[in-house]
Design an enzyme around this catalytic site. Structure first.
Site, PDB file in Angstrom:
ATOM      1  N   ASN A  12      79.404  31.778  61.857  1.00 39.46           N
ATOM      2  CA  ASN A  12      77.981  31.939  62.162  1.00 39.46           C
ATOM      3  C   ASN A  12      77.285  30.619  62.493  1.00 39.46           C
ATOM      4  O   ASN A  12      76.171  30.611  63.010  1.00 39.46           O
ATOM      5  CB  ASN A  12      77.253  32.627  60.998  1.00 39.46           C
ATOM      6  N   GLY A  14      77.965  25.919  62.999  1.00 41.16           N
ATOM      7  CA  GLY A  14      78.817  24.747  62.960  1.00 41.16           C
ATOM      8  C   GLY A  14      80.046  24.843  63.841  1.00 41.16           C
ATOM      9  O   GLY A  14      80.032  25.434  64.924  1.00 41.16           O
ATOM     10  N   ASP A  60      83.820  38.091  53.626  1.00 41.97           N
ATOM     11  CA  ASP A  60      83.823  37.074  52.579  1.00 41.97           C
ATOM     12  C   ASP A  60      85.278  36.816  52.222  1.00 41.97           C
ATOM     13  O   ASP A  60      85.940  37.682  51.633  1.00 41.97           O
ATOM     14  CB  ASP A  60      83.048  37.569  51.359  1.00 41.97           C
ATOM     15  N   ASN A  87      88.673  29.322  59.685  1.00 39.90           N
ATOM     16  CA  ASN A  87      87.742  28.194  59.697  1.00 39.90           C
ATOM     17  C   ASN A  87      86.888  28.114  58.440  1.00 39.90           C
ATOM     18  O   ASN A  87      86.434  27.023  58.075  1.00 39.90           O
ATOM     19  CB  ASN A  87      86.838  28.294  60.925  1.00 39.90           C
ATOM     20  N   SER A 141      91.556  19.195  57.820  1.00 40.55           N
ATOM     21  CA  SER A 141      90.692  18.007  57.809  1.00 40.55           C
ATOM     22  C   SER A 141      91.556  16.763  57.851  1.00 40.55           C
ATOM     23  O   SER A 141      92.671  16.745  57.297  1.00 40.55           O
ATOM     24  CB  SER A 141      89.841  18.002  56.535  1.00 40.55           C
ATOM     25  N   TYR A 165      88.057  18.940  47.731  1.00 41.03           N
ATOM     26  CA  TYR A 165      88.190  19.225  49.164  1.00 41.03           C
ATOM     27  C   TYR A 165      89.459  18.650  49.794  1.00 41.03           C
ATOM     28  O   TYR A 165      90.243  19.400  50.403  1.00 41.03           O
ATOM     29  CB  TYR A 165      86.944  18.737  49.894  1.00 41.03           C
ATOM     30  N   THR A 200      77.189  18.422  61.603  1.00 41.62           N
ATOM     31  CA  THR A 200      76.879  19.803  61.244  1.00 41.62           C
ATOM     32  C   THR A 200      76.302  19.836  59.833  1.00 41.62           C
ATOM     33  O   THR A 200      76.311  18.834  59.112  1.00 41.62           O
ATOM     34  CB  THR A 200      78.148  20.670  61.278  1.00 41.62           C
ATOM     35  N   ASP A 201      75.833  21.012  59.427  1.00 36.13           N
ATOM     36  CA  ASP A 201      75.316  21.160  58.059  1.00 36.13           C
ATOM     37  C   ASP A 201      76.391  20.820  57.039  1.00 36.13           C
ATOM     38  O   ASP A 201      76.111  20.238  55.994  1.00 36.13           O
ATOM     39  CB  ASP A 201      74.829  22.596  57.826  1.00 36.13           C
TER      40      ASP A 201
END
Length: 249
Positions: A12, A14, A60, A87, A141, A165, A200-201
């Site tokens: 939705n 990014g 979700d 993603n 990443s 992360y 991005t956010d």
């Protein structure tokens, strides 16, 4: 049925939305997975307004019932899936020192970034097998590169230690390899993409925590995932790539 169908989780906004837009621009029907149905529908509407075939898919990745329902909707609508882009991801806490780790936070990060990939991939794998040449792209990443993290000449050497992360994305890279091994000979190619830090956010959390800024766009970050999602037969599988090519593990 000749039009390819792609599912992008966390699409939705990014990088996920940029990936969805890029695949739609290549003529695919794109399903935009989003936890919030309203946000997903608004994101899909933006692509439809641009002339693309885009549909929102409530999803979700941490909820098995939601994943099963989404897979059922895809099966009913298309009967197959040509591209899956895993993603959806969260950072938890950008700076999460291992000696101070909140295991609840670490579990939540792994639940989305690793276990969510397993849930979604396994749920739609029969649909990928039904496609002539399925493609799976796991959005990883650069922080997952153990080579970069242990290189004194790389800027990751001086980033704060984190148990959440980067560890989840390193585990995702190994998971990518294992799916590629399992799916050898099926025509399904499985690879991991390192989009780089984009404005991005999501990256804003890291910027606040580290002070490191970027002017890289979501579209630039999406490019490698789009490339891996559209590989020709005989392309690589079980690899980790960024714009420049293979990323050292």
């Amino acid at each position: 049925m000749t039009t390819k169908t792609a599912l992008v989780t966390g699409a939705n906004k990014g990088i996920g939305h940029a990936i969805a837009r890029g695949l739609a621009g290549r003529g695919m029907t794109v399903l935009l997975g989003a936890r919030d149905p309203g946000l997903g529908e608004r994101a899909a509407a933006r692509l439809r307004d641009a002339g693309h075939d885009a549909r929102a898919l409530p999803l979700d990745v941490t909820d098995p019932a939601s994943v099963a329902a989404a897979a059922g909707l895809v099966a009913a609508a298309t009967g197959r899936l040509d591209v899956l882009v895993n993603n959806a991801g969260i950072s938890g806490d950008p700076v999460h020192p291992p000696d101070e780790a909140d295991l609840g936070v670490v579990r939540r990060v792994f639940d989305t970034n690793l276990f969510g990939v397993i849930r979604v991939t396994n749920a739609v794998l029969p649909l990928l097998r039904a496609a002539p040449a399925g493609r799976i792209v796991n959005v990883s990443s650069g922080t997952a590169s153990m080579t970069a993290m242990t290189d004194p000449d790389h800027y990751f050497w001086n980033t704060a230690a984190s148990a959440a992360y980067p560890a989840s994305k390193a585990a995702l890279n190994m998971l990518t390899i294992q799916y590629a091994k399992r799916l050898r000979g099926t025509g399904i190619l499985v690879n991991a993409a390192a989009p780089g830090a984009c404005a991005t956010d999501f990256t804003a959390e890291f910027t606040r925590a580290t002070g490191r800024t970027t002017d890289r766009t979501a579209e630039q970050g999406a490019a490698i995932a789009i490339r891996l999602a559209t590989l020709d037969d005989g392309g690589p599988t079980g690899g980790f790539f960024d714009d420049a090519g293979p990323v050292p593990w």
